[in-house]
Design an enzyme around this catalytic site. Structure first.
Site, PDB file in Angstrom:
ATOM      1  N   GLY A 100       6.597  -2.950   5.160  1.00 51.39           N
ATOM      2  CA  GLY A 100       6.621  -2.462   6.545  1.00 51.39           C
ATOM      3  C   GLY A 100       6.880  -0.986   6.667  1.00 51.39           C
ATOM      4  N   CYS A 142       5.341   9.906  -0.482  1.00 53.64           N
ATOM      5  CA  CYS A 142       4.065   9.330  -0.040  1.00 53.64           C
ATOM      6  C   CYS A 142       2.865  10.072  -0.640  1.00 53.64           C
ATOM      7  CB  CYS A 142       3.966   9.293   1.481  1.00 53.64           C
ATOM      8  SG  CYS A 142       5.314   8.363   2.250  1.00 53.64           S
ATOM      9  N   ALA A 198       8.013   6.342   7.180  1.00 56.27           N
ATOM     10  CA  ALA A 198       6.930   5.982   6.269  1.00 56.27           C
ATOM     11  C   ALA A 198       6.513   4.533   6.518  1.00 56.27           C
ATOM     12  CB  ALA A 198       7.375   6.150   4.821  1.00 56.27           C
ATOM     13  N   GLY A 229       0.834  -1.189   0.000  1.00 54.78           N
ATOM     14  CA  GLY A 229       0.000   0.000   0.000  1.00 54.78           C
ATOM     15  C   GLY A 229       0.872   1.243   0.000  1.00 54.78           C
ATOM     16  N   GLY A 266       4.133   1.310   4.767  1.00 53.85           N
ATOM     17  CA  GLY A 266       3.351   0.756   3.666  1.00 53.85           C
ATOM     18  C   GLY A 266       3.402  -0.754   3.754  1.00 53.85           C
TER      19      GLY A 266
END
Length: 222
Positions: free
Chosen positions: A163, A181, A150, A79, A152
């Site tokens: 991660g 992002c 960050a 993601g 994801g």
């Protein structure tokens, strides 16, 4: 560690955990059954990754520029949008069966974020969250909000991969070639940028592991 090599290793471990959950799993596939999973800590060579639903418009570099700055690019299945990984950044890949850990996906992401927030406190850095934006932020309620970590992830049948990316001494100039992002109005920072001094990344890794043990309520064996 080269990104492709690490990505392939993650996929192998991810598939092993998924296979162990099948009712008809073989004895070999059940090797992973007795554990919640694995945690990989790496530093990558300079690389940009774009999540499965990320927007190409947030990539500001050309192929020629990518070659000039010595970086790679991968479009992957996590993601989130586009981000950068490089030396001086702790990239954590927990490949976990959340059912064995006993938490849901939202709780899992909260645990990752809180682990970084509490780790930063030990260096005197106050951090928090922004509603609707994953990751860890410095001055999250301010117009100067800047991301220091960050997040994801990918999840299938409660098994995770990918991660977080935690900037310790990362060269922040690499972020100028993307909208990190997907944000155009927020900055990026690192521990060293916030403190104005060198930070021992190995010490940060050790403390971050301690925080992850506590927040996920698991034992981590090296």
């Amino acid at each position: 560690m080269a990104y492709r090599e690490c990505w392939e290793q993650q996929l192998s471990l991810f598939d092993a955990l998924l296979s162990s959950k099948r009712s008809d799993a073989t004895a070999a596939e059940r090797v992973a059954e007795s554990m919640a999973g694995w945690l990989l800590f790496v530093e990558h060579n300079p690389v940009y990754t774009l999540g499965k639903n990320g927007k190409a418009s947030n990539i500001l570099f050309s192929e020629q520029m990518l070659e000039r700055i010595g970086a790679e690019f991968f479009h992957i299945e996590r993601g989130g949008d586009v981000t950068f990984h490089g030396p001086g950044q702790i990239v954590g890949y927990p490949i976990l069966d959340l059912e064995k850990v006993g938490i849901g996906l939202r709780e899992y992401i909260d645990a990752l974020e809180q682990s970084v927030i509490d780790c930063l406190k030990l260096w005197g850095i106050e951090a928090g969250r922004i509603a609707g934006a994953s990751g860890v932020w410095i001055e999250p309620e301010s117009v100067r909000a800047r991301k220091i970590c960050a997040i994801g992830v990918r999840s299938s049948r409660y098994v995770t991969m990918h991660g977080f990316a935690f900037n310790v001494s990362t060269d922040l100039r690499y972020f100028s070639y993307i909208n990190p992002c997907g944000f155009v109005d927020k900055g990026v920072t690192s521990m060293e940028a916030e403190l104005g001094r060198k930070v021992d990344i190995e010490q940060v890794k050790t403390e971050l592991i301690n925080q992850l043990k506590e927040k996920l309520d698991v034992k981590i064996y090296k």
